[in-house]
Design an enzyme around this catalytic site. Structure first.
Site, PDB file in Angstrom:
ATOM      1  N   ARG A  84       0.856  -1.190   0.000  1.00  0.00           N
ATOM      2  CA  ARG A  84       0.000   0.000   0.000  1.00  0.00           C
ATOM      3  C   ARG A  84       0.890   1.238   0.000  1.00  0.00           C
ATOM      4  O   ARG A  84       1.698   1.435   0.899  1.00  0.00           O
ATOM      5  CB  ARG A  84      -0.899   0.001   1.243  1.00  0.00           C
ATOM      6  N   HIS A 103      -3.303  10.832   0.224  1.00  0.00           N
ATOM      7  CA  HIS A 103      -2.837  10.678   1.611  1.00  0.00           C
ATOM      8  C   HIS A 103      -2.289  12.041   2.059  1.00  0.00           C
ATOM      9  O   HIS A 103      -1.091  12.214   2.270  1.00  0.00           O
ATOM     10  CB  HIS A 103      -1.787   9.564   1.684  1.00  0.00           C
ATOM     11  N   ASN A 160      -7.045   8.473   2.490  1.00  0.00           N
ATOM     12  CA  ASN A 160      -6.529   8.030   3.778  1.00  0.00           C
ATOM     13  C   ASN A 160      -7.002   8.931   4.919  1.00  0.00           C
ATOM     14  O   ASN A 160      -6.776  10.147   4.884  1.00  0.00           O
ATOM     15  CB  ASN A 160      -4.994   8.048   3.784  1.00  0.00           C
ATOM     16  N   GLU A 161      -7.615   8.338   5.908  1.00  0.00           N
ATOM     17  CA  GLU A 161      -7.927   8.998   7.178  1.00  0.00           C
ATOM     18  C   GLU A 161      -8.477  10.417   7.042  1.00  0.00           C
ATOM     19  O   GLU A 161      -7.853  11.379   7.521  1.00  0.00           O
ATOM     20  CB  GLU A 161      -6.683   9.030   8.077  1.00  0.00           C
ATOM     21  N   ASN A 213      -7.561   1.701   9.779  1.00  0.00           N
ATOM     22  CA  ASN A 213      -6.258   1.977  10.379  1.00  0.00           C
ATOM     23  C   ASN A 213      -6.483   2.031  11.886  1.00  0.00           C
ATOM     24  O   ASN A 213      -7.359   2.770  12.359  1.00  0.00           O
ATOM     25  CB  ASN A 213      -5.712   3.344   9.931  1.00  0.00           C
ATOM     26  N   TYR A 260      -4.555   2.350  15.753  1.00  0.00           N
ATOM     27  CA  TYR A 260      -3.376   2.546  16.610  1.00  0.00           C
ATOM     28  C   TYR A 260      -3.694   2.348  18.091  1.00  0.00           C
ATOM     29  O   TYR A 260      -3.064   1.553  18.764  1.00  0.00           O
ATOM     30  CB  TYR A 260      -2.735   3.918  16.335  1.00  0.00           C
ATOM     31  N   GLU A 287      -3.693  -0.086   8.046  1.00  0.00           N
ATOM     32  CA  GLU A 287      -2.532   0.377   8.823  1.00  0.00           C
ATOM     33  C   GLU A 287      -2.645  -0.128  10.246  1.00  0.00           C
ATOM     34  O   GLU A 287      -3.733  -0.144  10.823  1.00  0.00           O
ATOM     35  CB  GLU A 287      -2.458   1.913   8.931  1.00  0.00           C
ATOM     36  N   TRP A 322       2.029  -0.678   9.165  1.00  0.00           N
ATOM     37  CA  TRP A 322       2.621   0.651   9.048  1.00  0.00           C
ATOM     38  C   TRP A 322       3.897   0.660   9.883  1.00  0.00           C
ATOM     39  O   TRP A 322       3.804   0.587  11.081  1.00  0.00           O
ATOM     40  CB  TRP A 322       1.664   1.758   9.532  1.00  0.00           C
ATOM     41  N   TRP A 342       5.163  13.294   9.618  1.00  0.00           N
ATOM     42  CA  TRP A 342       4.338  14.501   9.664  1.00  0.00           C
ATOM     43  C   TRP A 342       4.877  15.536  10.659  1.00  0.00           C
ATOM     44  O   TRP A 342       6.053  15.860  10.606  1.00  0.00           O
ATOM     45  CB  TRP A 342       2.861  14.116   9.919  1.00  0.00           C
TER      46      TRP A 342
HETATM   47  C1  GBH Z   1      -1.554   7.365  10.392  1.00  0.00           C
HETATM   48  O1  GBH Z   1      -2.179   8.314  11.174  1.00  0.00           O
HETATM   49  C2  GBH Z   1      -1.196   7.962   9.063  1.00  0.00           C
HETATM   50  O2  GBH Z   1      -2.063   7.485   8.050  1.00  0.00           O
HETATM   51  C3  GBH Z   1       0.216   7.728   8.667  1.00  0.00           C
HETATM   52  O3  GBH Z   1       0.544   8.572   7.612  1.00  0.00           O
HETATM   53  C4  GBH Z   1       1.110   7.920   9.873  1.00  0.00           C
HETATM   54  O4  GBH Z   1       2.467   7.933   9.559  1.00  0.00           O
HETATM   55  C5  GBH Z   1       0.812   6.803  10.824  1.00  0.00           C
HETATM   56  O5  GBH Z   1      -0.546   6.746  11.118  1.00  0.00           O
HETATM   57  C6  GBH Z   1       1.575   6.898  12.139  1.00  0.00           C
HETATM   58  O6  GBH Z   1       1.237   8.051  12.823  1.00  0.00           O
HETATM   59  O7  GBH Z   1      -2.069  10.725  21.330  1.00  0.00           O
HETATM   60  O8  GBH Z   1      -2.430   8.457  22.101  1.00  0.00           O
HETATM   61  O9  GBH Z   1      -4.315   9.797  21.521  1.00  0.00           O
HETATM   62  C7  GBH Z   1      -2.389   7.933  12.511  1.00  0.00           C
HETATM   63  C8  GBH Z   1      -3.468   8.717  13.201  1.00  0.00           C
HETATM   64  C9  GBH Z   1      -3.879  10.084  15.049  1.00  0.00           C
HETATM   65  C10 GBH Z   1      -3.396   7.768  15.412  1.00  0.00           C
HETATM   66  C11 GBH Z   1      -3.468  10.404  16.432  1.00  0.00           C
HETATM   67  C12 GBH Z   1      -3.062   8.057  16.848  1.00  0.00           C
HETATM   68  C13 GBH Z   1      -3.358   9.805  18.622  1.00  0.00           C
HETATM   69  C14 GBH Z   1      -2.796   8.863  19.627  1.00  0.00           C
HETATM   70  N1  GBH Z   1      -3.162   8.914  14.579  1.00  0.00           N
HETATM   71  N2  GBH Z   1      -3.708   9.269  17.302  1.00  0.00           N
HETATM   72  S1  GBH Z   1      -2.917   9.499  21.277  1.00  0.00           S
END
Ligand code: GBH
Length: 457
Positions: free
Chosen positions: A80, A124, A168-169, A290, A292, A365, A412, A420
């Site tokens: 991707r 993106h 993306n997002e 995606n 996290y 992701e 990812w 960023w």
């Molecule tokens: C993605 O965004 C992007 O698509 C990608 O480009 C980027 O490199 C990758 O993830 C890694 O960052 O402060 O604990 O509340 C991720 C979106 C938004 C996920 C902020 C985590 C906050 C975590 N992120 N979010 S916290």
């Protein structure tokens, strides 16, 4: 499958890795590329840590053959990446820049030759600067321009690209780009950012139509989702969390999958937004998630206190919710908690919310910042990335067992890259990038992922 750290996924499961154009390509002034919102944002002092920019990044624009070879060695089924709109149409509309298309021709052909399925994202976050200066995603005009761009890419690549992602997002571009000003374009509009959400959703819907009209198929979107946890049972916290949940999750999924917006956000959408819902809900073939970590939300805190921190930036204290720190879990080096069970919770909540309206899911992701570099022997022993990934894949396996139709996983990221607003300070790669020499060094996690994929063949 003897390694206890190998979660058991179906044999048909698609294994992949993810990147994005501005984060890896560099060569921002080459090949006729126009500027993007991110070039301008990085040039503003104080916006990005250390004054880092994507000007060179991983120099993937020149080093893509080596990166394809690394992926072949890794053994992934799919890659991707994203097309940079300003490489194709330098000002976001008008004639195609042939040199830009030619770069992606080389990349796509190289991937196919290596037996790797190209899985591009059309957008993106690198909005052509000319369009950003014209209001960017706040201006409805961008939706037709995006559809034209989608049609160009579909026409050119339909016969070689079997799986597509529109955007993306949109949540992150809306909330961090237009709402909180942490990412490009750096505007702080609060709830005034919601038109940017609507226009991305509409652009997505129009792009699905444009891609299909061009003969391209198997289309999805990559949405970031975070289970929202309320800080307590109090009605105030519950209400704040409900609003945040609508804003961070459902406003980006309900219109696509159900053809409606969450009611509480209707007042913030552009007039006539409801008329666009039939376009936005054009059926998609699969849904990309995606993931996290989850978010803990309370009612607003006392006067003078902030609305919480996002990656070290203070949110506006006048927001009707506050983000709280989640305690009691291991943290990645970015400070994000690792909570695999919340991943299972998220996936099962999708099945519960959308039922038959939910197409198959791909994880587009998931990954973590672990900033270890090479030791004296040159080895990068990123055990914590292996732990994170193994646990999150086990969480996906649990969701599948509970009946969620998850078809694949894109880690990812392939390699450390431009993260960023935090520049090169956070490393998400299976491959270490030496930004001085551009040497790529596979980490221990790379070998682990390779063995895991092998074990499923
Ligand atoms: C993605 O965004 C992007 O698509 C990608 O480009 C980027 O490199 C990758 O993830 C890694 O960052 O402060 O604990 O509340 C991720 C979106 C938004 C996920 C902020 C985590 C906050 C975590 N992120 N979010 S916290």
């Amino acid at each position: 499958m003897t390694n206890p750290r190998f979660p058991r996924l179906p044999s048909s499961f698609i294994w992949g890795v993810s990147t994005a154009a501005y984060q890896i390509e560099g060569a921002v002034n080459e090949g006729g590329r126009g500027l993007s919102s991110w070039d301008a944002f990085c040039a503003e002092p104080g916006r990005v840590i250390n004054g880092d920019t994507g000007e060179v990044a991983c120099d993937h624009y020149h080093r893509y053959p080596e990166d394809i070879a690394l992926m072949k060695d890794l053994g992934v089924d799919a890659y991707r990446f994203s097309f940079a709109w300003p490489r194709i149409q330098p000002t976001g509309s008008g004639p195609v820049n042939a040199e830009g298309l030619a770069f992606y021709d080389r990349l796509v052909d190289g991937l196919l030759e290596a037996g790797i399925t190209p899985t591009p994202t059309l957008f993106h976050w690198d909005t052509p600067l000319t369009l950003e200066q014209d209001g960017g995603w706040l201006n409805r005009d961008i939706t037709d321009k995006f559809a034209d761009y989608a049609h160009i890419m579909g026409t050119h690549f339909a016969d070689r690209i079997p799986r597509w992602i529109t955007i993306n997002e949109p949540v992150v571009l809306t909330m961090l780009g237009y709402g909180a000003g942490i990412q490009a374009p750096g505007l702080q509009l609060g709830f005034g950012a919601l038109p940017a959400a609507h226009h991305q959703l509409l652009a997505h819907g129009k792009a699905v139509g444009a891609l299909r009209a061009a003969g391209a198929n198997n289309i999805g979107i990559a949405n970031n989702h975070a289970p929202t946890w309320a800080a307590s049972e109090s009605p105030e916290d519950q209400q704040a969390a409900g609003l945040y949940d609508a804003l961070a999750n459902w406003v980006f999924a309900d219109p696509i999958l159900l053809g409606r917006y969450p009611e509480e956000l209707a007042p913030f959408l552009p007039e006539g937004a409801a008329d666009d819902l039939p376009t936005i809900s054009t059926p998609i073939d699969w849904y990309g998630i995606n993931y996290y970590n989850p978010t803990l939300v309370s009612a607003p805190v006392g006067p003078g206190e902030t609305g919480g921190l996002v990656d070290g930036h203070e949110l506006d204290a006048s927001l009707p919710f506050a983000l709280q720190e989640i305690e009691g879990y291991p943290l990645t080096d970015f400070g994000w908690p690792s909570i695999p069970a919340a991943f299972t919770e998220l996936l099962t909540s999708f099945t519960a919310r959308y039922g038959d309206a939910l197409p198959p899911i791909y994880i587009t992701e998931n990954g973590c910042a672990i900033n270890d570099g090479p030791d004296e022997t040159g080895v990068i022993a990123d055990e914590r990335r292996i732990d994170y990934t193994a646990a999150h894949l086990a969480a996906v396996a649990d969701a599948i067992e509970a009946g969620v139709d998850v078809r694949g996983y894109f880690h990812w990221s392939l390699m450390d890259n431009f993260e960023w607003a935090v520049g090169f300070s956070q490393r998400f790669g299976l491959i270490y990038t030496d930004y001085e020499t551009q040497e790529r060094i596979p980490k221990d996690s790379f070998r682990w992922y390779r063995d895991l994929i092998q074990a499923h063949r």
